[in-house]
Structures are given as structure tokens and as C-alpha cells.
Design a protein around this motif. Sequence first.
Motif, PDB file in Angstrom:
ATOM      1  N   ARG A  64       1.410  24.652 -31.817  1.00 28.09           N
ATOM      2  CA  ARG A  64       2.699  24.581 -32.510  1.00 28.09           C
ATOM      3  C   ARG A  64       3.154  25.958 -32.955  1.00 28.09           C
ATOM      4  O   ARG A  64       4.294  26.356 -32.749  1.00 28.09           O
ATOM      5  CB  ARG A  64       2.532  23.698 -33.752  1.00 28.09           C
ATOM      6  N   ARG A 121       2.108  28.810 -31.816  1.00 24.46           N
ATOM      7  CA  ARG A 121       2.332  29.656 -30.656  1.00 24.46           C
ATOM      8  C   ARG A 121       3.730  29.417 -30.084  1.00 24.46           C
ATOM      9  O   ARG A 121       4.456  30.355 -29.766  1.00 24.46           O
ATOM     10  CB  ARG A 121       1.273  29.320 -29.593  1.00 24.46           C
ATOM     11  N   GLN A 122       4.103  28.143 -29.992  1.00 25.54           N
ATOM     12  CA  GLN A 122       5.414  27.765 -29.473  1.00 25.54           C
ATOM     13  C   GLN A 122       6.529  28.361 -30.334  1.00 25.54           C
ATOM     14  O   GLN A 122       7.481  28.942 -29.813  1.00 25.54           O
ATOM     15  CB  GLN A 122       5.498  26.236 -29.460  1.00 25.54           C
ATOM     16  N   LEU A 139       6.690  32.186 -29.995  1.00 27.89           N
ATOM     17  CA  LEU A 139       7.203  32.569 -28.685  1.00 27.89           C
ATOM     18  C   LEU A 139       8.716  32.382 -28.620  1.00 27.89           C
ATOM     19  O   LEU A 139       9.444  33.260 -28.158  1.00 27.89           O
ATOM     20  CB  LEU A 139       6.513  31.716 -27.619  1.00 27.89           C
ATOM     21  N   LEU A 140       9.186  31.247 -29.126  1.00 24.10           N
ATOM     22  CA  LEU A 140      10.628  30.983 -29.122  1.00 24.10           C
ATOM     23  C   LEU A 140      11.373  32.005 -29.979  1.00 24.10           C
ATOM     24  O   LEU A 140      12.434  32.499 -29.594  1.00 24.10           O
ATOM     25  CB  LEU A 140      10.907  29.557 -29.628  1.00 24.10           C
ATOM     26  N   ARG A 185      10.391  35.036 -30.660  1.00 20.21           N
ATOM     27  CA  ARG A 185      10.339  36.336 -29.976  1.00 20.21           C
ATOM     28  C   ARG A 185      11.389  36.399 -28.873  1.00 20.21           C
ATOM     29  O   ARG A 185      12.098  37.391 -28.712  1.00 20.21           O
ATOM     30  CB  ARG A 185       8.935  36.531 -29.386  1.00 20.21           C
ATOM     31  N   LEU A 186      11.473  35.302 -28.094  1.00 21.01           N
ATOM     32  CA  LEU A 186      12.443  35.263 -26.994  1.00 21.01           C
ATOM     33  C   LEU A 186      13.868  35.324 -27.526  1.00 21.01           C
ATOM     34  O   LEU A 186      14.731  35.979 -26.954  1.00 21.01           O
ATOM     35  CB  LEU A 186      12.249  33.996 -26.153  1.00 21.01           C
ATOM     36  N   LYS A 187      14.078  34.659 -28.645  1.00 20.32           N
ATOM     37  CA  LYS A 187      15.410  34.653 -29.256  1.00 20.32           C
ATOM     38  C   LYS A 187      15.823  36.072 -29.619  1.00 20.32           C
ATOM     39  O   LYS A 187      16.940  36.505 -29.343  1.00 20.32           O
ATOM     40  CB  LYS A 187      15.384  33.757 -30.505  1.00 20.32           C
ATOM     41  N   PHE A 241      16.499  38.166 -26.398  1.00 16.19           N
ATOM     42  CA  PHE A 241      17.752  37.882 -25.694  1.00 16.19           C
ATOM     43  C   PHE A 241      18.964  38.298 -26.523  1.00 16.19           C
ATOM     44  O   PHE A 241      20.035  38.541 -25.994  1.00 16.19           O
ATOM     45  CB  PHE A 241      17.852  36.404 -25.323  1.00 16.19           C
ATOM     46  N   ARG A 242      18.795  38.352 -27.839  1.00  9.86           N
ATOM     47  CA  ARG A 242      19.911  38.761 -28.673  1.00  9.86           C
ATOM     48  C   ARG A 242      20.181  40.253 -28.484  1.00  9.86           C
ATOM     49  O   ARG A 242      21.321  40.698 -28.452  1.00  9.86           O
ATOM     50  CB  ARG A 242      19.619  38.438 -30.141  1.00  9.86           C
ATOM     51  N   PRO A 300      21.256  37.898 -21.721  1.00  6.12           N
ATOM     52  CA  PRO A 300      20.864  37.624 -20.341  1.00  6.12           C
ATOM     53  C   PRO A 300      22.008  37.860 -19.373  1.00  6.12           C
ATOM     54  O   PRO A 300      23.162  37.567 -19.679  1.00  6.12           O
ATOM     55  CB  PRO A 300      20.455  36.157 -20.370  1.00  6.12           C
TER      56      PRO A 300
END
Lengths: 246, 57
Positions: free
Chosen positions: B33, B35-36, B39-40, B42-44, B47-48, B52
Motif C-alpha cells: 500500500r 509503495r503504491q 510511487l503514484l 512520485r509519478l505525479k 509529470f507535473r 507528458p
Amino acid sequence: MWSFLHKLASPKHFYHFAGRLIPWLGWSTLLLMLAGLYTGLVVAPTDYQQGESYRIIYIHVPAAWMSMFVYMVMAGAGAIGLIWKIKMADIVASSAAPLGAAFTFLALVTGSLWGKPMWGTWWIWDARLTSELILLFLYLGFIALQSAIEDKRTAANACAVLALVGVVNIPIIHYSVEWWNTLHQGPTVTRFDKPAMDTSMLIPLMIMFFAFKLYFGLTVLMRARGEILERERNSTWVKQMVTESS
Amino acid sequence: MNEFFHMGGYAFYVWTSYGLALIILLWNVILPRQRQKQLLARLKRKFRQSPPQGNNQ
């Protein structure tokens, strides 16, 4: 059915499908666990030979069953990944490995905690205990091998071969108590005739068994989702999903 | 109630087993949980910073 399976092979669909399934699995696991704990610790009667110590069975046996079941899932998924080159199968196999190791560890330690008061020893090097310990090493070997190889594809193939070779250990664990003389008791549930266990003691065991099964379903999907996100972090659908949700 | 926790003298063995099971089972839910979520997040952030490209149709 086939088109459904075909869709699941795509990480994107798997990710969303698992995301919808997880809350249901989570709540049903919790409910079954609580029911198992209540019936196992409170309702089930005291054993006439082992007293209250036998209640360890409700953790030990489901954990031991799962340690073998998860191995078969891992090896099966590994084989599918190896033969049909399905990335999702590799992800499932690698997500199952740490969970299988956890179940095996739990089975070994609770077995030890049960063995001490009943047999008078924490450990003996008999066939059942030794083969279960080898199972733990197989899981740990799988995890180590996977993290040692940089390329995901090569790692998955090598791990699948290791897992498949290790399958030979599973019938050895299962039949060890029949093939060799040991302190470990023989099978009481998986027999052809009636289980040698009273229904009042068997019901909590079955509840716990299904709770552990659901728990594995829950956690393997959670791990697989994390793994998908990690591997697909540069793909368009992940970018879309992340930017749209913010 | 005391009798229940006493487990007929096997309290240590029984409760250690159940306690360990609880820790291991919870750990394997909390860890993925976390980790998810990380990760989300970090990706957010990623991409900000750099929106993309190539998916604007």
C-alpha cells in the motif's frame, strides 16, 4: 472467458481490474479472519490430548497449506511466462514469491512454537520440517535471483526455471509424513475417508483456510499493481491516469 | 477472561503464534500500500514538472 483472460494479460487492464477487486477481497478477508479467530479461539473446544496448545493449528496449518499453494501459483505463472512470454505472468510470479516466503516462515515458526510444548523440542531434522525449510530457501533463492539480474525478461526466465525445478519439493513435503517416520503427525484433513478431526474443530480451520486464500488473492494483486506501475511508469496510459487524477 | 488469555498454560506458545501471524499478515498489506502511494506521488510530481508529450489527441 478467453477474451477476458486475454484482456487480463494486458498490464493496463490487469491494473484496473485488480483495483476494483481489491476492496472486496480486503473486506471479505477481514470478515473471514475475524470469524476464524472467534470460532478457533473461543468456540472450538479444548483438545483432550494437547489442551489449548492445539489452537496454534488455526495459524500453522493454513500457513503451511498456503506455502505450497503459493509455490504452485508461482511456478505455474512462471511457466506461463516462460512458454507464452506473457509479461503479466512474470509479474504475478514475482509478486507471489515474497508472500510464499512469508507463509512458509510463518508455518515454520508456528510449527516450532507448537513443537516445543508438544514434542519437547523446537526443531528436528525430519523429512517434513527439512523439506519445508528447503521450500523457504527456494522462495528466498527465487527472490535473490530476481534481484541479481538486471534485465527483467532474463530474470523472469531464470526464476521460472528455478521455480519449476523446485516443484519436485512439493510432493515431498506433502507425503513426507507418510513416507518417513517422524514426530510430525500424519494428515488429519486431506484423507480419502472422513477427516480425523471433530467438526467443531474442523470448521474454524476451514474458515481460516479460506481467509488465508483470500488474503493471498488480496496481497498478490496489491503487489502486482505496484509492480505494473513501476514497470509501466513511462507508458502513455500511466501518464494519462496520473495526470487525470491530479 | 483471564482463563482465556492463560490458554491452559500454553499462553506463550499460542499468543506468540497469533501475534507473529498478525504482524506478518499486516506487514504484507501495509508495505505494498505504502509503495503504491509513494510511487503514484512520485509519478505525479514527475509529470507535473514535465507534462507528458505525445498523447494530446
